[in-house]
Design a protein around this motif. Structure first.
Motif, PDB file in Angstrom:
ATOM      1  N   LYS A 261       0.685  -1.419   0.039  1.00 16.53           N
ATOM      2  CA  LYS A 261       0.037   0.136   0.097  1.00 16.53           C
ATOM      3  C   LYS A 261       0.695   1.113  -0.125  1.00 16.53           C
ATOM      4  CE  LYS A 261      -4.052  -0.855   2.555  1.00 16.53           C
ATOM      5  NZ  LYS A 261      -4.522  -0.706   3.851  1.00 16.53           N
ATOM      6  N   LYS A 262       0.639   1.865  -1.115  1.00 19.98           N
ATOM      7  CA  LYS A 262       1.173   3.281  -0.639  1.00 19.98           C
ATOM      8  C   LYS A 262       0.451   4.490  -0.339  1.00 19.98           C
ATOM      9  CE  LYS A 262       4.294   2.634  -4.829  1.00 19.98           C
ATOM     10  NZ  LYS A 262       4.760   3.303  -6.088  1.00 19.98           N
ATOM     11  N   LYS A 264      -1.968   7.935   0.153  1.00 22.75           N
ATOM     12  CA  LYS A 264      -2.556   8.620  -0.449  1.00 22.75           C
ATOM     13  C   LYS A 264      -1.695   9.781  -0.954  1.00 22.75           C
ATOM     14  CE  LYS A 264      -7.281   7.345  -0.414  1.00 22.75           C
ATOM     15  NZ  LYS A 264      -7.886   7.063   0.743  1.00 22.75           N
ATOM     16  N   GLU A 265      -1.038  10.193   0.244  1.00 21.87           N
ATOM     17  CA  GLU A 265      -0.256  11.758  -0.045  1.00 21.87           C
ATOM     18  C   GLU A 265       1.080  11.329   0.575  1.00 21.87           C
ATOM     19  OE1 GLU A 265      -2.674  15.374   0.927  1.00 21.87           O
ATOM     20  OE2 GLU A 265      -3.456  14.232   2.340  1.00 21.87           O
ATOM     21  N   ASP A 330       4.377   8.361   3.936  1.00 22.77           N
ATOM     22  CA  ASP A 330       3.046   9.148   4.108  1.00 22.77           C
ATOM     23  C   ASP A 330       3.765  10.517   4.693  1.00 22.77           C
ATOM     24  OD1 ASP A 330      -0.172   8.971   4.706  1.00 22.77           O
ATOM     25  OD2 ASP A 330       1.048  10.437   5.797  1.00 22.77           O
TER      26      ASP A 330
END
Lengths: 354, 688
Positions: A261-262, A264-265, A330
């Protein structure tokens, strides 16, 4: 019936990383002379062989062999093997041939896609088997035996091929992100014998006394060296998963590591006040070109001409790799950055300003 | 290609190897163990060193007890572990040549308490921007690359640290036995743990004496790490090596095959002081050319020995037969390579030669690079009449040494340095021992008068004289002439077609130059060749040999052996002048011509290429005193390939090959005038 070759809908290409050399297939050890000369080894082989099975399923095209190996884990016909395209048949059944030549149609009981294992079941009784809870752990340098039907050498009641080697290392398969094309990222035994060849996956690795140690893995190249890797997954890592499969618990398909998972920001370098040199080469070394005055990077002590080596302990060999690594962070998280200045290493922790 | 296909061939090899090793290994446990351990113990005692406790207290070593074996291996690895470090080389190239290099950690071996670490050059082939070493304490430090050993493909690193470092014992070469257990140790999978592979020593004195061989699995996971014995002493440092190539990645294709190499640590310790100075160690060269190119044919005779070479400085001469190096007998070239192989530039070796039945011993200081040899030039063309004493002069180059000394056409050279001259070939051979700038004396007869003339030698010219006198007088009438016109040349058991264009005037007593014509894409027809060359063949005594590629549109390098066979066949059928054999080609044919000329130096004296670059994969050979090769290149500045063509020509010129460059107005084949120029160039190749 067995040995059916079926077309498969879901062809997994063999480890498709460019390699620079041929790797080697395996070595079948064991003439009678060897066994006589070393009775304890002979005993071990004789004890293990009846528990090893040959599995035939889908494949047979594009260099994908339609067979693999497995071993019995219960007296009434449970078989542990690798979850692979070979098992991916239209009716979820594959052919199994026991060491005595008996053939069975096996049902796929369940699988664990993350660990890449599956349990099969044949209708038979009083079979010799490996008790999973009696598997042993061994260390680097330990002598091992690998049993598998690599290259499909054995058929019918022929015993599968035995290879001899030592454990080269016990290590995490996921030493670096994207290092290996597999979803499994736990500990493995790396072997110094050429065990992982077509058809070998699902075979059994034992210590030199024939005690259960690990299940042979797939054909992978080690992306850190671009060489073929011979490895096996310790049974102790799989025990609970097998129990779950046998209990009928479905195990959710875990996200493959390729889709880690990357956020979102993600964080961006500018937020630290850092600027890299222009990325003009194929692998431009990530030198710091400029540091904004009073920025977090400046206050942490980073200066122009520092060379960034690690981001959160991951090697970043180029500007591109550095930027890629940051996409996993993040913007609310702190980042640990190691730089080289002259002959000195310096580690700083950066946090973006709110 | 499937993985199966890709892996199968070497697999068989590995299988054979492994079966063999299993037997050897058992043999070791029962017998050889003591044989190996005992001499080392004696050695230690002799040196007054205390016996390592572990050796004295391990009675079970020779027993065939597998548990003991595992324990012994584990102990050995544990003992060497503090000296085996993990290296991270960051940044740099992704590919070295055709090889995709890994980016993962590699291994090094601590070789001094003050921070020197040896590793394999393979690990740094990508030219990293940073090198980090994880010390035994777990501390990562920046390492400097101090120097490289380019003969053994090692690098020496240095770290600055206060941490106490342990460096290992080296097993002396004479204590190593084929068949003894050898453990390859790396530190790549895990920083806190060693990776190990177990095998035996499979051979000593490999790669011209520089390495030992093991069947343990050697790969990038342990290159740079040690190969140890059961006591944890170091046999060698693991490196990929090849006895044919000197690149950092050469030999890496054998990874995990059961064929691995290690440079003995005792050799490394002996030379480490030189590496510490920061100067790279280079392979050592004698600087001579040998007669013949067969590694295993008897007789190692010096064919050329340029004045600047260390051998010439030591007093060796053309014709000397090398019979001994450092006390080792030398009967064929491979033995010479073995004797010189372990040495670095700067080492001195004792060379014994036989000259006129006498043994002569000299001390030669090996060099790292022989300066490119350059042929010297008196400045004349010989006449080709074979009557009378000495060699007649056909033409004198005005600006040459001969021109300045006042030699003229018609003079006869009857002696050179006091020795009678018999042929132009003999004169060229003698000149091979002189450099441009040297002075020689010629005995020249003009009319009835004989005088000694001193001539300063120059360099072979690139310019071609505009007009040349005839090379020979008319030949007597003869009834039987060899076949002429368009003559088919057939090679037994070869389907290729080939023709030769032979002048109608061909004469059994003539001497004919050969133009091997490698046609451009599209092939050629016989008539066109005849029209183009007929007159030239008659006037300049030339035969054109025109082979046809199997596919008219392209030549394959694999077809060159056929071209060679056709040339050999032609030479058996006609009287050929060995000084004037050239290969000539247009476009693809020209590029292949370079390959042909480089591969067949024994025959080819010139390459004439039109609109064709030197192929990238063709490594230009060294210029050779005895095997001359002249280069003639014609191309247009408008050609797409003008850049590469010029680069190739410049490279050859820098290697001291005589290069003649002809500008073309357009990218095309030669017109009549340019072709006539080419013919004149061929006509001058017997110059000296």
């Amino acid at each position: 019936m067995s040995a059916t070759r079926r077309m498969i809908p879901n062809v997994r290409p063999p480890a498709g990383i460019v390699i620079f050399a041929i790797c080697l297939p395996a070595i079948v050890l064991g003439g009678p002379a060897m066994l006589q000369a070393n009775p304890s080894l002979a005993d071990a082989v004789t004890g293990v062989q009846p528990k090893v099975v040959k599995i035939y399923g889908a494949g047979g095209i594009q260099g994908l062999e339609a067979y693999q190996s497995g071993f019995l884990i219960s007296a009434d016909g449970h078989i542990l093997t690798t979850w692979s395209y070979v098992l991916d048949t239209a009716d979820d059944s594959v052919g199994v041939t026991l060491s005595d030549g008996r053939r069975f149609e096996a049902r796929v009981v369940g699988n664990d896609p993350r660990l890449e294992i599956a349990v099969l079941k044949i209708d038979a009784r009083d079979l010799p088997y490996f008790a999973l809870d009696q598997a042993v752990e061994i260390a680097a340098g330990a002598r091992v035996l690998a049993f598998s039907n690599l290259f499909g050498v054995a058929t019918g009641n022929e015993w599968v091929s035995v290879q001899r080697g030592v454990v080269m290392a016990r290590t995490q398969l996921s030493a670096r992100r994207g290092a290996f094309k597999t979803t499994y990222d736990g500990p493995v035994y790396v072997l110094d014998a050429m065990t992982n060849n077509p058809g070998a996956t699902g075979g059994v690795l034992t210590d030199r006394r024939g005690r259960l140690v690990a299940i042979l893995g797939k054909e992978l190249t080690n992306a850190q060296t671009n060489t073929w890797l011979n490895y096996a997954v310790p049974i102790t890592e799989l025990n609970s998963a097998v129990v779950d499969i046998l209990a009928g618990k479905t195990r959710p398909r875990a996200a493959s590591r390729d889709n880690v998972k990357k956020p979102k920001e993600p964080i961006q370098l500018q937020m630290f006040g850092l600027h890299l040199v222009p990325d003009i080469l194929a692998k431009t070394p990530p030198f710091i070109d400029d540091v904004d005055p009073e920025s977090p990077a400046y206050l942490a002590g980073l200066r122009p001409d520092d060379l960034v080596l690690f981001v959160n302990d991951r090697v970043v060999g180029s500007c591109k790799a550095l930027l890629e690594e940051l996409t996993f962070v993040d913007r609310l998280d702190a980042v640990r950055i190691t730089v080289q200045r002259g002959q000195e290493l310096m580690e700083v922790t950066l946090e973006a300003r709110p | 290609m499937t993985q199966f296909e890709r892996r199968a061939p070497v697999g068989r090899l590995a299988a054979i190897h492994c079966l063999r090793s299993s037997r050897l290994q058992r043999c070791y446990w029962t017998r050889t163990a003591l044989a190996t351990v005992v001499p080392r113990l004696l050695l230690l005692v002799a040196l007054g060193m205390p016996l390592p406790a572990a050796i004295a207290t391990r009675p079970g070593i020779a027993q065939d007890n597998p548990d003991d074996q595992e324990q012994v291996i584990e102990d050995a690895v544990r003992r060497i572990a503090p000296s085996v470090v993990r290296i991270e080389a960051l940044g740099g190239l992704e590919k070295v040549g055709q090889v995709l290099v890994g980016q993962g950690p590699t291994t090094g071996l601590i070789v001094s308490s003050d921070g020197y670490i040896i590793s394999s050059a393979f690990n740094f082939a990508q030219q990293p921007s940073s090198i980090l070493v994880t010390l035994p304490s777990g501390q990562r430090t920046v390492a400097k690359l101090v120097a490289q050993d380019l003969a053994r493909m090692l690098v020496l690193l240095k770290v600055d640290t206060e941490e106490p470092l342990l460096f290992p014992n080296a097993v002396p070469r004479d204590a190593m036995r084929v068949g003894q257990t050898a453990i390859a140790v790396g530190r790549t999978f895990d920083a806190a743990q060693n990776n190990v592979s177990v095998g035996i020593i499979s051979a000593l004195n490999r790669i011209w004496g520089k390495a030992i061989q093991t069947d343990a699995k050697i790969s990038p996971t342990n290159y740079g790490g040690p190969l140890i014995d059961l006591q944890g002493s170091v046999l060698g440092v693991l490196v990929p090596l090849s006895n044919q190539s000197q690149s950092e990645v050469a030999g890496a294709e054998l990874y995990d095959s059961g064929i691995g190499f290690a440079v003995p640590l005792s050799d490394i310790y002996r030379n480490i002081a030189r590496l510490k100075t920061g100067k790279n160690l280079q392979p050592g060269l004698l600087g001579v050319s040998l007669k013949g190119t067969e590694l295993f044919s008897a007789g190692v005779v010096i064919g050329a020995c340029p004045a600047k070479s260390p051998s010439a400085k030591a007093g060796l001469k053309i014709g000397d037969r090398i019979v001994e190096v450092d006390g080792q007998p030398v009967n064929w070239q491979a033995q010479l390579k073995h004797a010189i192989g372990p040495h670095y530039a700067g080492d001195s070796v004792k060379v014994v030669v036989e000259r006129d039945g006498q043994r002569l011993e000299v001390e030669v200081v090996l060099t790292d690079a022989v300066e490119p040899y350059e042929h010297s030039f008196i400045g004349v063309l010989p006449g080709r009449d074979r009557d009378g004493v000495g060699v007649p002069i056909r033409f004198v180059y005005p600006a040459s040494g001969a021109g300045q000394a006042g030699l003229v056409q018609g003079d006869r050279i009857e002696s050179l340095q006091g020795t009678a001259t018999t042929s132009s070939a003999q004169i060229r051979e003698v000149l091979a021992g002189f450099d441009p700038g040297a002075k020689i004396s010629l005995g020249v007869r003009r009319g009835g008068e004989m005088r000694i003339v001193e001539v300063t030698l120059g360099q072979l010219p690139g310019d071609v004289p505009v007009q040349l006198p005839t090379a020979r007088s008319a030949l007597p009438d003869v009834a039987d002439r060899p076949p002429s016109g368009v003559v088919p040349i057939r090679i037994p058991e070869d389907d290729h077609e080939c023709i030769a264009l032979v002048p109608a005037t061909v004469h059994p007593q003539g001497q004919y130059g050969v133009v091997v014509w490698l046609h451009p894409p599209g092939g050629f027809d016989d008539k066109q060749i005849a029209e183009r060359w007929q007159t030239h063949c008659e006037q300049a005594d030339l035969i054109v040999l025109a082979p046809k590629s199997a596919d008219a549109n392209r030549w394959l390098p694999t077809e060159l052996p056929f071209v060679r066979k056709a040339l050999d066949q032609l030479m058996r059928s006609y009287p050929i002048d060995a000084a004037r054999i050239v290969v000539h080609g247009y476009q693809g044919g020209g590029a292949l011509g370079y390959l042909f000329a480089f591969e067949h130096r024994d025959l080819l004296r010139g390459i004439a290429a039109v609109e064709a670059p030197v192929p990238l994969r063709a490594a230009p050979p060294d210029n050779d005193p005895l095997l001359r090769l002249a280069v003639w290149t014609a191309y247009s500045a408008k050609s797409k390939l003008a850049g590469p063509i010029k680069q190739g020509a410049d490279r050859l010129q820098a290697s001291k090959f005589p290069v003649t460059t002809i500008p073309l107005p357009e990218p095309r084949y030669l017109d009549d005038q340019e072709l006539a120029g080419l013919v004149r160039w061929i006509d001058t190749l017997d110059r000296f």
